[in-house]
Design an enzyme around this catalytic site. Structure first.
Site, short mmCIF file in Angstrom:
data_model
loop_
_atom_site.label_atom_id
_atom_site.label_comp_id
_atom_site.label_asym_id
_atom_site.label_seq_id
_atom_site.Cartn_x
_atom_site.Cartn_y
_atom_site.Cartn_z
N ASP A 165 45.40 6.83 36.30
CA ASP A 165 44.16 6.19 35.82
C ASP A 165 42.98 7.00 36.37
O ASP A 165 43.16 8.08 36.93
CB ASP A 165 44.10 4.72 36.23
CG ASP A 165 43.88 4.54 37.73
OD1 ASP A 165 44.00 5.53 38.49
OD2 ASP A 165 43.57 3.42 38.15
N LYS B 97 49.97 6.01 30.11
CA LYS B 97 49.60 5.36 31.36
C LYS B 97 50.11 3.93 31.41
O LYS B 97 50.73 3.50 32.39
CB LYS B 97 48.08 5.37 31.55
CG LYS B 97 47.65 4.87 32.94
CD LYS B 97 46.23 4.34 32.96
CE LYS B 97 46.19 2.89 32.55
NZ LYS B 97 44.88 2.25 32.80
#
Length: 249
Positions: free
Chosen positions: A163, A145
């Site tokens: 997220d 991420k």
């Protein structure tokens, strides 16, 4: 071309079964319309983590795990004022870094990672933040991420970082369902029209943060309420499609 004859005594390798993708309840036209509306609402969306260069962005994103952007910004303003390069961060040292970020959750371990990633950047990358996911994820405290966020925001690579907000929207709206962030990422990448991919990450995050909230989605403020297929939806009439005020970051 003749088929290959199996070698005696060996079992032919079995192909892995194709992964079955559950059909989503949206047409291509509906998906394109969703992102078209997001593009009108926020023509130039921005990430809300404060940073001054790729290095401070890497640090900020790594610190944001299990923390809010606002909380990270509050801690890093003073930190980045004195240490905006890996060399300066190393000179500052772990104890002082810990003092700067002690208001952030998991700050002790995060301080260790900040120093460790700074050391690796200096020793292996000449003090420069690498531009590829393969290299970025080798940095301590940096996962997929974080790498995707850095590639997008620092280097203009169209990626999609998943997220908690993006994960929730993918599943709540049944538009990109998945049990893991990687599955949701792959599902979104299959459907997002190419011309909207660069900003999609921020549109989805901001929509989740300010409209399709975790505890209670504010459907009356949603510009895609008429298209949304979520069973949690409370209204069918979309909010007026107007450009929102420019973000202050």
């Amino acid at each position: 071309m003749a088929a290959k004859t199996p070698v005696p005594g060996k079992t032919a390798a079995r192909r892995k079964p194709a992964v079955r993708r559950s059909p989503i309840p949206y047409t291509k036209e509906e998906i394109r319309e969703i992102f078209r509306r997001f593009s009108i609402q926020r023509p130039e969306p921005k990430g809300e983590l404060e940073h001054v260069n790729p290095f401070t962005l890497v640090v900020a994103v790594a610190l944001s795990a299990q923390a809010t952007d606002a909380g990270v910004n509050k801690a890093t303003r003073a930190l980045f004022a004195v240490a905006d390069t890996p060399e300066k961060m190393l000179a500052l040292g772990e104890d002082k870094v810990r003092d700067y970020i002690k208001t952030i959750g998991l700050y002790r371990n995060k301080a260790k990672n900040v120093i460790a990633l700074s050391r690796k950047l200096v020793d292996e990358f000449g003090g420069e933040v690498p531009r590829t996911e393969k290299e970025l994820v080798t940095l301590p405290g940096v996962g997929r991420k974080t790498a995707n966020v850095v590639m997008s925001m620092a280097f203009g690579v169209p990626t999609l970082a998943v997220d908690t907000h993006v994960f929730r929207i993918g599943n709540r709206l049944k538009i990109a369902p998945g049990k893991t962030p990687d599955e949701v990422e792959a599902a979104f990448l299959r459907i997002i029209p190419e011309e909207y991919l660069f900003h999609a990450h921020h549109w989805l995050i901001l929509h989740g943060r300010y409209c399709c909230k975790a505890r209670k989605p504010e459907c009356e403020r949603c510009v895609i309420a008429d298209i949304c297929k979520s069973p949690e939806k409370t209204v069918d009439v979309p909010a007026p499609l107007v450009e929102l005020p420019q973000q202050i970051v």
